[in-house]
Design a protein around this motif. Structure first.
Motif, mmCIF file in Angstrom:
data_model
loop_
_atom_site.group_PDB
_atom_site.id
_atom_site.type_symbol
_atom_site.label_atom_id
_atom_site.label_comp_id
_atom_site.label_asym_id
_atom_site.label_seq_id
_atom_site.Cartn_x
_atom_site.Cartn_y
_atom_site.Cartn_z
ATOM 1 N N ALA A 1 0.845 -1.201 0.000
ATOM 2 C CA ALA A 1 0.000 0.000 0.000
ATOM 3 C C ALA A 1 0.877 1.247 0.000
ATOM 4 N N VAL A 2 0.412 2.278 -0.673
ATOM 5 C CA VAL A 2 1.127 3.558 -0.708
ATOM 6 C C VAL A 2 0.945 4.245 0.642
ATOM 7 N N PRO A 3 2.001 4.790 1.252
ATOM 8 C CA PRO A 3 1.851 5.503 2.533
ATOM 9 C C PRO A 3 0.793 6.602 2.445
ATOM 10 N N THR B 1 -5.205 2.511 -4.069
ATOM 11 C CA THR B 1 -4.425 1.809 -3.057
ATOM 12 C C THR B 1 -5.242 1.633 -1.790
ATOM 13 N N SER B 2 -4.984 0.542 -1.095
ATOM 14 C CA SER B 2 -5.590 0.293 0.215
ATOM 15 C C SER B 2 -4.743 -0.760 0.924
ATOM 16 N N GLY C 1 -3.940 -3.670 -1.792
ATOM 17 C CA GLY C 1 -2.659 -3.290 -2.370
ATOM 18 C C GLY C 1 -2.779 -2.070 -3.275
ATOM 19 N N THR C 2 -1.845 -1.935 -4.209
ATOM 20 C CA THR C 2 -1.774 -0.743 -5.061
ATOM 21 C C THR C 2 -1.831 -1.143 -6.531
ATOM 22 N N THR C 3 -2.640 -0.402 -7.288
ATOM 23 C CA THR C 3 -2.728 -0.608 -8.733
ATOM 24 C C THR C 3 -2.609 0.733 -9.430
ATOM 25 N N VAL C 4 -1.628 0.840 -10.321
ATOM 26 C CA VAL C 4 -1.467 2.026 -11.158
ATOM 27 C C VAL C 4 -1.899 1.649 -12.565
ATOM 28 N N THR C 5 -2.861 2.396 -13.111
ATOM 29 C CA THR C 5 -3.445 2.070 -14.415
ATOM 30 C C THR C 5 -3.197 3.201 -15.401
ATOM 31 N N VAL C 6 -2.701 2.824 -16.581
ATOM 32 C CA VAL C 6 -2.532 3.779 -17.681
ATOM 33 C C VAL C 6 -3.509 3.382 -18.780
ATOM 34 N N SER C 7 -4.396 4.306 -19.138
ATOM 35 C CA SER C 7 -5.428 4.031 -20.145
ATOM 36 C C SER C 7 -5.113 4.802 -21.421
ATOM 37 N N PHE C 8 -4.720 4.058 -22.474
ATOM 38 C CA PHE C 8 -4.405 4.673 -23.758
ATOM 39 C C PHE C 8 -5.668 4.737 -24.622
ATOM 40 N N PRO C 9 -5.824 5.810 -25.387
ATOM 41 C CA PRO C 9 -6.965 5.847 -26.317
ATOM 42 C C PRO C 9 -6.769 4.859 -27.452
#
Length: 502
Positions: A419-421, A463-464, A468-476
């Motif tokens: 998790a992110v602080p 994050t929680s 845990g933590t999920t970073v999502t990049v959404s491309f067109p």
């Protein structure tokens, strides 16, 4: 004549008078009559005194009544002034809070409009020193030379060595358009009605130096007069001036740091040229063992890596300025992920981690492809930063997953159990924000955000403690199919990959 008298013996004397009259006793009759006359005179004197006292009491009552009315009027004036001062204090307190929320010069138009609405003003104007602020071009403010501002204030307050706040009818201002802008006097009523508050803004670190002028105008001619106090308005003007100075100083420091960083990047390339050239010359001469050749290759590899990092930092600088020219092409992300996994193989093995790649809901297969439009080197840098951060944040022995999904957009999600602080969650993608890393620079996720936005993609973080933590990049999704094949030659085949750590 009333039957009741102030003197109780009058009735008795009247009876004696009748008896003396009946007895023809003239002496007694005259004696009693004289006594009655004296009593009547005494009663008349007492009545006159009573009337005089009553008249004095009435005068005292009237005087007291008038004093009470005057006191009531004064008390009402004091209460009205107190309520007015309290209301003004509350408004200025809210206005100061609004000013304290300002983070950049670009916030000025909204803040000035908020102040105008909060105080119910017809016009609010801000003049700033052109010599100090022209380089920043602050919106919502007009620029003027410091000399012109001093001359205007001197004309407004002749004889003042250090002009202060000025409250007066607008008709008393020699040049209203200087303070409120061109066209302010288009309506003749403005010159006849209304009042204004004009206050110089001074440098918090040098009160003798004029940095600007703040001006208020109200249609009410009695709102701003010389008889009224200006403490609240003056304090507010000081707070506004100090805030503008702080923001300007911060921008100057940022520009200075960026100039130094840019020059440093440029200067680093000169010695790096020798690092890249020397291994080639030594290899060309021959007479080297296999181990020496491998060491020269490693040296050249490290040099190219450093060159790529310098070039990448220059690219990020252009992205910050919004002047980077993207040259997009169809890029398959799976070979990029293979290169990243190979580069981070040591980190994965040391921590006992597992790096899984999921494509469209199932484990990756050799024939899979997942293409987006962009620049391969930038996409490599972005994904390398995100995956390296996830590996470093994941508990030992856990699993890090890179999921590629296709829906309305082309989504790349990097998830780890850590998790992110809490203290950095709101600023996760901001510059220089980091936590828990001894050598962290706070540029990894910031660079990832810049690269994503440059590609027209959206980046987010969830994050929680439990998920845990999920970073999502959404491309067109591309609107037009690419004619070029997905398997174009990759620059990674000839040069080592670039990466930057957070």
């Amino acid at each position: 004549m009333p039957e009741n008298f102030d003197f109780p013996d009058i009735q008795e004397r009247l009876l004696k008078l009748e008896e003396a009259f009946a007895d023809h006793n003239s002496y007694q009759f005259k004696k009693i009559l004289a006594e009655l006359r004296r009593a009547a005179k005494m009663r008349a004197n007492a009545a006159a005194l009573a009337r005089a006292e009553i008249l004095d009491c009435r005068k005292d009552c009237e005087r007291t009544r008038k004093q009470a009315v005057d006191l009531q009027a004064k008390l009402k004036t004091v209460v009205d002034r107190f309520e007015g001062s309290f209301t003004a204090f509350e408004k200025f307190r809210k206005a100061i809070r609004v000013v304290e929320m300002m983070r950049a010069h670009e916030d000025l138009p909204a803040i000035l409009e908020r102040i105008k609405d909060l105080f119910g003003l017809r016009a609010v104007s801000l003049l700033l020193d052109a010599g100090e602020f022209a380089a920043f071009d602050p919106p919502g403010a007009r620029l003027a030379e410091a000399k012109a501002m001093r001359q205007a204030l001197s004309a407004l307050m002749p004889g003042a060595r250090l002009p202060g706040p000025f409250m007066c009818p607008i008709s008393a201002v020699p040049d209203p358009e200087f303070f409120f802008g061109p066209g302010f006097c288009a309506e003749r009523k403005v010159l006849l009605l209304g009042s204004c508050f004009i206050s110089p803004l001074r440098d918090k670190f040098g009160p003798q130096r004029l940095i600007g002028i703040l001006s208020f105008f109200d249609s009410n001619p009695d709102r701003y007069t010389s008889e009224k106090g200006s403490e609240f308005a003056s304090h507010f003007a000081d707070i506004l001036g100090y805030t503008i100075v702080d923001i300007t100083d911060r921008k100057k420091a940022e520009r200075l740091r960026e100039d130094v960083e840019r020059m440093t990047r440029h200067d680093l390339k000169s010695p790096l040229t020798a690092v890249l050239t020397l291994p080639q010359l030594l290899k060309r001469d021959g007479n080297l063992t296999e181990r020496q050749t491998d060491m020269l290759s490693l040296m050249q590899h490290a040099g190219y890596r450093m060159l790529n990092m310098i070039n990448q930092s220059l690219d990020l600088f252009r992205m910050e300025r919004g002047v980077y020219e993207l040259t997009p092409a169809k890029v398959d992300l799976l070979p990029i992920l293979d290169n990243i996994a190979g580069e981070l193989h040591g980190v994965i093995e040391t921590s006992g981690l597992t790096l899984d790649v999921v494509v469209r809901g199932r484990p990756r297969r050799p024939e899979d492809a997942f293409a987006v439009r962009g620049e391969e080197m930038l996409l490599y840098t972005m994904l390398s930063n995100l995956i390296k951060n996830a590996l470093e944040a994941a508990p030992p022995g856990s699993r890090v997953a890179v999921t590629l999904a296709e829906g309305r957009s082309l989504d790349v999600a990097v998830a780890n159990p850590g998790a992110v602080p809490a203290q950095i969650r709101p600023h996760f993608f901001d510059k220089y924000v980091t936590a828990g890393k001894k050598d962290g620079t706070g540029l990894g996720t910031y660079g990832a955000r810049l690269i994503a936005e440059t590609h027209g993609a959206k980046i987010s973080m969830d994050t929680s403690e439990t998920a845990g933590t999920t970073v999502t990049v959404s491309f067109p999704k591309p609107r037009v199919a690419e004619k070029a094949a997905a398997g174009n030659a990759s620059p990674f085949a000839s040069a080592p990959p670039r990466s930057a750590t957070r």
